[in-house]
Structure formats: structure tokens, C-alpha cells
Write an enzyme that holds these catalytic residues in place. Sequence first.
Site, mmCIF file in Angstrom:
data_model
loop_
_atom_site.group_PDB
_atom_site.id
_atom_site.type_symbol
_atom_site.label_atom_id
_atom_site.label_comp_id
_atom_site.label_asym_id
_atom_site.label_seq_id
_atom_site.Cartn_x
_atom_site.Cartn_y
_atom_site.Cartn_z
ATOM 1 N N HIS A 83 42.126 39.722 44.897
ATOM 2 C CA HIS A 83 41.627 41.073 44.251
ATOM 3 C C HIS A 83 42.440 42.152 44.271
ATOM 4 C CE1 HIS A 83 40.397 43.984 47.037
ATOM 5 N NE2 HIS A 83 40.352 43.179 47.950
ATOM 6 N N CYS A 84 42.318 43.104 43.313
ATOM 7 C CA CYS A 84 42.719 44.411 43.131
ATOM 8 C C CYS A 84 41.888 45.397 42.812
ATOM 9 C CB CYS A 84 43.839 44.297 41.953
ATOM 10 S SG CYS A 84 43.107 44.170 40.480
ATOM 11 N N GLN A 85 42.076 46.506 42.279
ATOM 12 C CA GLN A 85 41.280 47.605 42.053
ATOM 13 C C GLN A 85 40.141 47.344 40.854
ATOM 14 O OE1 GLN A 85 41.081 50.142 44.241
ATOM 15 N NE2 GLN A 85 39.303 51.032 43.239
#
Length: 121
Positions: A83-85
Amino acid sequence: MYSGGGVTKEISYEDLKALVGKSQNLFLVDVRTKDEVDKGRIPGSVHIPVDTVEAAFKMEPEDFKAKYGVTKPPLDAPELVFHCQVGRRGGVATSKANELGYVNARNYAGAYREWSEKEGK
């Protein structure tokens, strides 16, 4: 379960929430920058910035453990989630992992933005 055509597999907030803290198999990778991670993170995640994902997952298991402090997941790890932002970098990282043979890698598309909203942080 093969989606074909290199389509990135995704996991929902609800499914991820059910795994966090309950599953021994969950390997959650946060591919954001250090500055982003310092502002908040999903419990139990391992920070591996997106531009280092390919190198990290090509490492020998002992080197991976020395660098990240956790055991490198096997290629058939059932619950490997990136996951990222906001979702895009997580997708990139998931595709890289798939190319390296991590068949079950998934992207949490809602990303940290959705997680922090739903967790009320």
C-alpha cells in the site's frame, strides 16, 4: 483465482482490517516515503519504499531479514499486501512483486488515505 493480463489484484479496507492483528500470514508493505510513514502507518506494516521494492524482494532471505528486521515472505505467501498513500505506488509495487513470482501479491487500493479516514486518525 488468476486474473490474467497482468491485472493487479486488490484488497479492500474491510478485508485488510480483518487481517491486521489477526493473521499470522499477513505481510503488509508500506511503499511510501519515510516522511509519509512518520506521519502515521498501518499497524504491523514493513516500510519498503516503492523504488526499492524490486531490489528488496530479489534479496537473499538473510539479507532481507538483516535490512528489514522481518522474515522475507515466500513466493507463495498467501497474504502479501502493498500500500501507499493513495493507491498508485502500491499498484506499481504489487506489479513488480507479481513479476518476481509473488503470485498472491495484492494492492490495498484504498491506501493509507482511506485507512486513516476509516480509523479516524
